[in-house]
Design a protein around this motif. Structure first.
Motif, mmCIF file in Angstrom:
data_model
loop_
_atom_site.group_PDB
_atom_site.id
_atom_site.type_symbol
_atom_site.label_atom_id
_atom_site.label_comp_id
_atom_site.label_asym_id
_atom_site.label_seq_id
_atom_site.Cartn_x
_atom_site.Cartn_y
_atom_site.Cartn_z
ATOM 1 N N ALA B 125 0.802 -1.208 0.000
ATOM 2 C CA ALA B 125 0.000 0.000 0.000
ATOM 3 C C ALA B 125 0.842 1.268 0.000
ATOM 4 C CB ALA B 125 -0.897 0.004 1.235
ATOM 5 N N GLU B 128 1.688 3.929 -3.263
ATOM 6 C CA GLU B 128 0.630 4.686 -3.919
ATOM 7 C C GLU B 128 -0.176 5.526 -2.951
ATOM 8 O OE1 GLU B 128 -1.348 3.419 -8.116
ATOM 9 O OE2 GLU B 128 -2.513 3.633 -6.299
ATOM 10 N N ASP B 129 -0.459 4.982 -1.802
ATOM 11 C CA ASP B 129 -1.281 5.730 -0.866
ATOM 12 C C ASP B 129 -0.603 7.010 -0.408
ATOM 13 O OD1 ASP B 129 -3.343 4.042 -1.002
ATOM 14 O OD2 ASP B 129 -2.826 2.881 0.762
ATOM 15 N N VAL B 155 -4.737 -5.275 -6.191
ATOM 16 C CA VAL B 155 -5.815 -5.135 -7.161
ATOM 17 C C VAL B 155 -7.063 -4.578 -6.478
ATOM 18 C CG1 VAL B 155 -7.418 -6.403 -8.638
ATOM 19 C CG2 VAL B 155 -4.981 -6.949 -8.691
ATOM 20 N N ALA B 156 -7.386 -5.125 -5.311
ATOM 21 C CA ALA B 156 -8.571 -4.680 -4.590
ATOM 22 C C ALA B 156 -8.480 -3.197 -4.243
ATOM 23 C CB ALA B 156 -8.743 -5.502 -3.312
ATOM 24 N N GLN B 157 -7.299 -2.765 -3.938
ATOM 25 C CA GLN B 157 -7.116 -1.356 -3.561
ATOM 26 C C GLN B 157 -7.088 -0.421 -4.756
ATOM 27 O OE1 GLN B 157 -4.436 -1.624 0.490
ATOM 28 N NE2 GLN B 157 -3.448 -1.425 -1.500
ATOM 29 N N GLY B 158 -7.071 -1.001 -5.947
ATOM 30 C CA GLY B 158 -7.024 -0.156 -7.131
ATOM 31 C C GLY B 158 -5.643 0.377 -7.439
ATOM 32 N N THR B 159 -4.636 -0.212 -6.826
ATOM 33 C CA THR B 159 -3.261 0.214 -7.104
ATOM 34 C C THR B 159 -2.861 -0.188 -8.515
ATOM 35 O OG1 THR B 159 -2.657 -0.010 -4.791
ATOM 36 C CG2 THR B 159 -0.858 -0.038 -6.392
ATOM 37 N N ARG B 160 -2.205 0.696 -9.208
ATOM 38 C CA ARG B 160 -1.748 0.389 -10.554
ATOM 39 C C ARG B 160 -0.390 -0.291 -10.467
ATOM 40 N NH1 ARG B 160 -4.618 5.439 -11.633
ATOM 41 N NH2 ARG B 160 -3.088 6.228 -10.177
ATOM 42 N N PHE B 161 -0.244 -1.431 -11.060
ATOM 43 C CA PHE B 161 1.050 -2.117 -11.048
ATOM 44 C C PHE B 161 1.179 -3.088 -12.211
ATOM 45 C CE2 PHE B 161 0.141 -6.479 -9.754
ATOM 46 C CZ PHE B 161 -1.153 -6.379 -9.266
#
Lengths: 350, 350
Positions: B125, B128-129, B155-161
């Motif tokens: 986290a 990005e956060d 993925v659930a957090q919407g992080t781009r990777f």
DNA sequence: CTGAAAGCGCTTACAG
DNA sequence: CTGAAAGCGCTTACAG
């Protein structure tokens, strides 16, 4: 108050310190105090804030924080390279330094920006002026004379930086480097002790590459102790790569001067040279003793295993980061020369 | 209006867009427009602003800009490693990727944060956060099963990777990887074509390391085409290092199973294995043909030079960065498998 | 020990 | 084409 949504790939609503404040029933200022570790916070209040932070998975916005404090908490590592920008291959010695610098930064809680630079780039100002980094670490072989002017500019601008490389008394700014002269000397003494007197040197031997030049002069000093000397016909320029080492050894052989040892200015050069020697039907170490410099991991696995001069990249990375951080913190700092030591393996025939 | 001072090492007064505005005789908003390349600026005005920017050597404050736009212009490269954090030595294959990723970022005008991660770290986290980076590049061998859960969280957090690695259909998020199965197959076919049938495999061969496993299965497929198969007694686990390759080859020899070829899951393993074979008095390629994987720079300089499967790290780095950037830009993106190709040198006896 | 408020340096609607 | 103004999310004196 913003809410967290898990809508597949869509971005979640941003959580701020205000969200934490609401949830914990305190002011936003208090949230900030807790997160910065201020001692002026009641233990119970602190706990409530920390709970909220955890529950909402909140992270301080780095940009807001840095904008306010005028500190980025980030160091920038600038790697200089020769103008072959299409090549992905970086000198493994530097990559090893990248590794230890990265680790040292992590330990110090610093983030690390990394960038390749060409000598032509306008790197002298960018990183600090834009606040991207609090200081710079400069890494790279290459022609010193060509970029001394840029270092002076950095100093004049008040940019904080340390560079890896030869510690020269007239060098602008701080340097941390290996004791190349002594490294060359112990390599030379080792070869001399094994009865070798005609030592070829593969690598640049001029003030354009002071590190290699110091290694060369150290080896020369060892030879002079027994009445010998490095011979011009046995010195061939090479940058630090297997290709250059291979080509330099071929050139050396073509010149026809007699030699019984090769001191390569780097392990990569040594590896290329050993290949060329083998191709020419020469045996290492029986016919030609070979000594390298750096002690790359691969040195243990060449055939035969390579005798070489060890540079402590781990310590170097730590010192680079620590010194830079002290400089940023306003402390007094100074250049450091790290000792070199010999690692004896089979290629020298000891 | 702030002024520039060159007082030795003291920090200069910070120059802001307001200083530029004053000097150019325009509003601060207009300065910002010029710097962002807005088309809504008169050419003459633009020129005046640009002059002032140059004269004062002004750089946009990255944090202020990022805070406002909610974009950092930075990507983070996270390198996973096995829990040997004191070692500075990173797998050269990944370092090569670091090189090409760094270059690709420079081309795209992105800054690159780099960090080593342990599987235990709370990396999922942080970057990005805290707005440090707009997206993550994940790099590292290691046990997939162990961190699949973390990928799901990202993925659930919407992080781009994007991650480098085997493209598995049930893998969370995007992957860019080499066609390991086919790479293994062409290595196997090459050996089979040279009359070798008893091929040892040095490297993990299980779903814990899907890349090595695919290479193994590809080689097995090649053998099956001629009625053979990989034999369990000839498979020895190894991670990608010379040390592991050396140890694995010793283990292989100790087991006493007959073999006429070694397919090493990586070049590093191959290098270590060749050392062990030489120590045991076995000749490469006469007694044992050896094929590696990766085509590291050193493969050309081992003795004998190493036949290996080439992975295009340059292209891989570019694709990783481009794909991530597209994802950040909201475009549709997908996983990509890169072709592998055989590089024939002497170690296979072709 | 805590809160209200100013301000870090930008970018970008909004109004003209 | 340009300016005045709001606001991004923090940190930290200041007041209590």
């Amino acid at each position: 108050m913003s809410q967290v949504h898990y809508l597949g790939r869509s971005k979640k609503t941003k959580i701020t310190s205000l969200d934490i404040a609401h949830r914990a029933g305190v002011s936003q200022a208090t949230v900030s105090r807790v997160l910065r570790g201020s001692p002026l916070v009641n233990a119970e209040t602190r706990r409530r804030v920390e709970d909220a932070v955890r529950e909402l998975n909140y992270k301080v916005d780095r940009h807001a924080s840095s904008l306010r404090t005028q500190r980025s908490g980030t160091l920038a590592l600038l790697l200089f390279e020769d103008p072959t920008p299409d090549e992905s291959h970086i000198n493994p010695f530097f990559l090893s330094m990248v590794g230890s610098i990265t680790r040292a930064c992590a330990r110090e809680g610093q983030d690390l920006l990394i960038s390749f630079q060409q000598l032509s780039d306008d790197w002298h100002a960018d990183y600090e002026d834009s606040m991207k980094a609090d200081g710079l670490i400069l890494l790279g072989y290459g022609d010193y004379l060509a970029y001394t002017g840029k270092l002076e500019k950095l100093v004049a601008q008040g940019t904080r930086f340390v560079r890896w490389g030869a510690v020269l008394h007239d060098q602008p700014g701080l340097s941390i480097g290996c004791d190349n002269f002594n490294g060359g000397r112990i390599a030379g003494e080792h070869l001399v002790g094994l009865g070798r007197r005609r030592i070829a040197f593969l690598g640049g031997a001029s003030s354009h590459c002071p590190e290699f030049f110091d290694r060369f002069r150290g080896c020369d000093a060892a030879l002079r102790e027994v009445g010998g000397a490095m011979e011009a016909i046995l010195q061939v320029d090479a940058e630090s790569s297997e290709e250059d080492g291979f080509a330099a050894a071929r050139e050396l052989l073509a010149r026809g001067g007699a030699f019984d040892a090769v001191f390569a200015a780097s392990d990569l050069i040594a590896v290329g040279a050993m290949r060329a020697l083998a191709d020419a039907g020469l045996r290492v170490p029986e016919d030609i003793a070979v000594v390298g410099f750096d002690d790359l991991p691969m040195a243990r696995f060449t055939s035969p295993p390579l005798t070489t001069v060890f540079q402590d990249t781990k310590r170097a990375g730590e010192l680079l980061v620590e010194t830079l951080l002290r400089q940023i913190g306003g402390e007094q700092t100074q250049s450091i020369t790290l000792p070199a030591s010999l690692v004896v393996r089979k290629s020298s025939g000891a």
